[in-house]
Design a protein around this motif. Structure first.
Motif, PDB file in Angstrom:
ATOM      1  N   ASP A 342      32.538  74.728 -36.364  1.00  0.00           N
ATOM      2  CA  ASP A 342      32.150  76.127 -36.235  1.00  0.00           C
ATOM      3  C   ASP A 342      33.340  77.059 -36.108  1.00  0.00           C
ATOM      4  N   THR A 381      31.157  74.403 -44.494  1.00  0.00           N
ATOM      5  CA  THR A 381      30.604  74.106 -43.168  1.00  0.00           C
ATOM      6  C   THR A 381      29.498  73.070 -43.268  1.00  0.00           C
ATOM      7  N   ARG A 385      29.348  69.387 -41.454  1.00  0.00           N
ATOM      8  CA  ARG A 385      28.248  68.943 -40.595  1.00  0.00           C
ATOM      9  C   ARG A 385      27.667  67.623 -41.106  1.00  0.00           C
TER      10      ARG A 385
END
Length: 506
Positions: A342, A381, A385
């Motif tokens: 993040d 991102t 993940r």
């Protein structure tokens, strides 16, 4: 690879803070400086010298921890405020020697002195680190403890970090804003003592008998005692061997499974037993007793040392969301055990366990420097993940997440090296625009890594003569001889080749 998110491209990174001037923090500083892309690199170190955990200290507060100790935020509240800090107390003990041969442990650009033993003392390692840090010493703010790192944003929406620290000598508050932060404070601060049946009551009845290995310093403190050591990782094995030379009975080394660190001298040193399942309350003729899983009861125990590890702890990141630490079993939301998913302007080098930390820190630092200078780009991102979820599916969502046993640790080092080599070239850097590189383990280094528990056992068995040993060949470990006689179908040879061929998918 996909498009990187808006915070992952490294754009605008100029000012960088490094928390910790131990081996990892110093290594990162060197690679960031060599990248010649950043205006400011400040290193915050709460002690008055470099070295991190390699600075031996007395365990005053570590002896006062609660039993059991299952709180990853021990000594800090939810906001990171301090009530009882263990940060300044090292987990080292008086007679500690490295469990990694110096040729494998060293940074690739600075070998240990030739006259040091094969497994140097902690004093030798500290001397080595002080020399290694000389060219970045001017960037270190000594006796300065980081209290808080708070996210902020500039007009472009990029991550910024407001860092608050305290100069411990003057109590002056320091406030700075940075574009990126390297979290190099280590993970040997908050001890873990499991909640075994009856342990809390037992500790109340027999205060001072139970301690964590962070509070252990010297075997002479347990002269003629009956001691149980719980945990058979590197520290547990080493402490058990030290105590066995002084104890009234063979030291009982309690563990759930075989050790990944091989076999150390047995005989009068220790007796291996299974795990403790209950600390028994006092009865007639039964005092200071424990029961093992096998049913065996051991009484009149003088000391119990929990070598059961530590929680991950970053109290100064309490304002960072999502939380990096929840149960303390791992650092959450990290990609490749290095970048925050993040907040990719946060880096967490050497959070892996069972690894060789110095060379790993170099190779991770090389990648961080290239990503933050925009010569490498992280995946999107969503892809990062996905990587985290893949690791969770493979290893679980707890203490095994960051575990890198051989040969995975060797593959990680070489994979990071290959990843760094993929960076765009840039004028002004060394190595024809490639930049400062770490290490790429060859067959001999991988073979040494596969053998070092046996090398350490042979070294320890040499007694006082071990201090004269400088190379593994002196102990009979000859890679060239092994290779000349190895069968092409040898499983170990296959495993080693696999390590050498592994490269980063990025």
């Amino acid at each position: 690879m996909g498009d990187a998110g808006p915070s992952t491209d490294g754009h605008g990174i100029s000012r960088i803070a490094i928390i910790g001037a131990g081996p990892v923090g110093v290594s990162c500083a060197k690679y960031l400086v060599a990248e010649k892309a950043f205006s400011t690199i400040d290193i915050y170190e709460q002690r008055d010298r470099v070295g991190g955990i390699w600075n031996l200290s007395e365990p005053v507060r570590s002896k006062r921890i609660p039993i059991p100790q299952i709180d990853p935020r021990y000594g800090h509240d939810q906001n990171g405020a301090v009530s009882e800090t263990l940060d300044f107390e090292s987990p080292l003990y008086d007679y500690l020697e490295t469990n990694i041969p110096k040729q494998l442990m060293a940074f690739s650009d600075k070998p240990f002195p030739e006259d040091e033993p094969l497994f140097p003392s902690h004093q030798a390692v500290l001397r080595y680190l002080e020399q290694y840090a000389e060219d970045v010493r001017h960037s270190i703010r000594f006796s300065t403890a980081v209290k808080n790192v708070r996210p902020a944003s500039d007009a472009s929406g990029k991550d910024k970090w407001d860092l608050t620290a305290e100069t411990l000598t003057t109590k002056e508050t320091v406030k700075e804003r940075y574009d990126a932060i390297v979290i190099a404070n280590g993970h040997y601060t908050i001890p873990y003592v499991p909640d075994i049946k009856g342990v809390k009551e037992w500790n109340s009845t027999y205060p001072g008998v139970i301690l964590h290995s962070k509070a252990y310093r010297r075997p002479e403190d347990f002269q003629e005692n009956k001691v149980i050591v719980i945990g058979n990782s590197a520290s547990g094995l080493d402490i058990a061997v030290q105590l066995g030379k002084h104890a009234r009975f063979p030291v009982l080394l309690s563990s759930r499974s075989a050790s990944a660190f091989g076999t150390l001298p047995a005989g009068g040193y220790r007796e291996d037993v299974d795990e403790i399942v209950e600390f028994l309350q006092p009865q007639e003729n039964v005092q200071r007793a424990v029961r093992f899983k096998s049913g065996r009861i051991e009484k009149d125990v003088d000391a119990v040392i929990f070598a059961t590890g530590y929680f991950y702890s970053y109290p100064f990141l309490s304002k960072v969301f999502p939380s990096v630490v929840t149960d303390g079993l791992r650092a959450r939301g990290t990609f490749e055990h290095l970048f925050s998913i993040d907040h990719p302007t946060l880096a967490f080098p050497v959070i892996n366990l069972k690894v060789i930390p110095f060379p790993l820190s170099q190779n991770q630092a090389a990648v961080v420097a290239r990503v933050w200078s925009r010569r490498l780009q992280l995946p999107s991102t969503s892809e990062m993940r996905d990587w985290e979820q893949e690791v969770i599916q493979e290893r679980g969502d707890g203490k095994h997440f960051h575990l890198k046993k051989f040969p995975e640790d060797a593959a990680q080092i070489n994979g990071l090296f290959a990843w760094a080599l993929k960076a765009d070239k840039k004028e002004g850097l060394e190595n024809d625009g490639i930049g400062k590189l770490g290490t790429n383990w060859n067959e001999r280094q991988v073979w040494m890594r596969s053998r070092f528990p046996d090398i350490k056992a042979a070294y320890s068995a040499s007694g006082e003569d071990r201090l004269k040993v400088r190379t593994m060949e002196e102990l009979g470990f000859d890679f060239d001889q092994w290779r000349d006689h190895a069968d092409d179908n040898d499983l170990e040879l296959f495993v080693q080749a696999k390590c050498l061929q592994t490269s980063s998918r990025y």
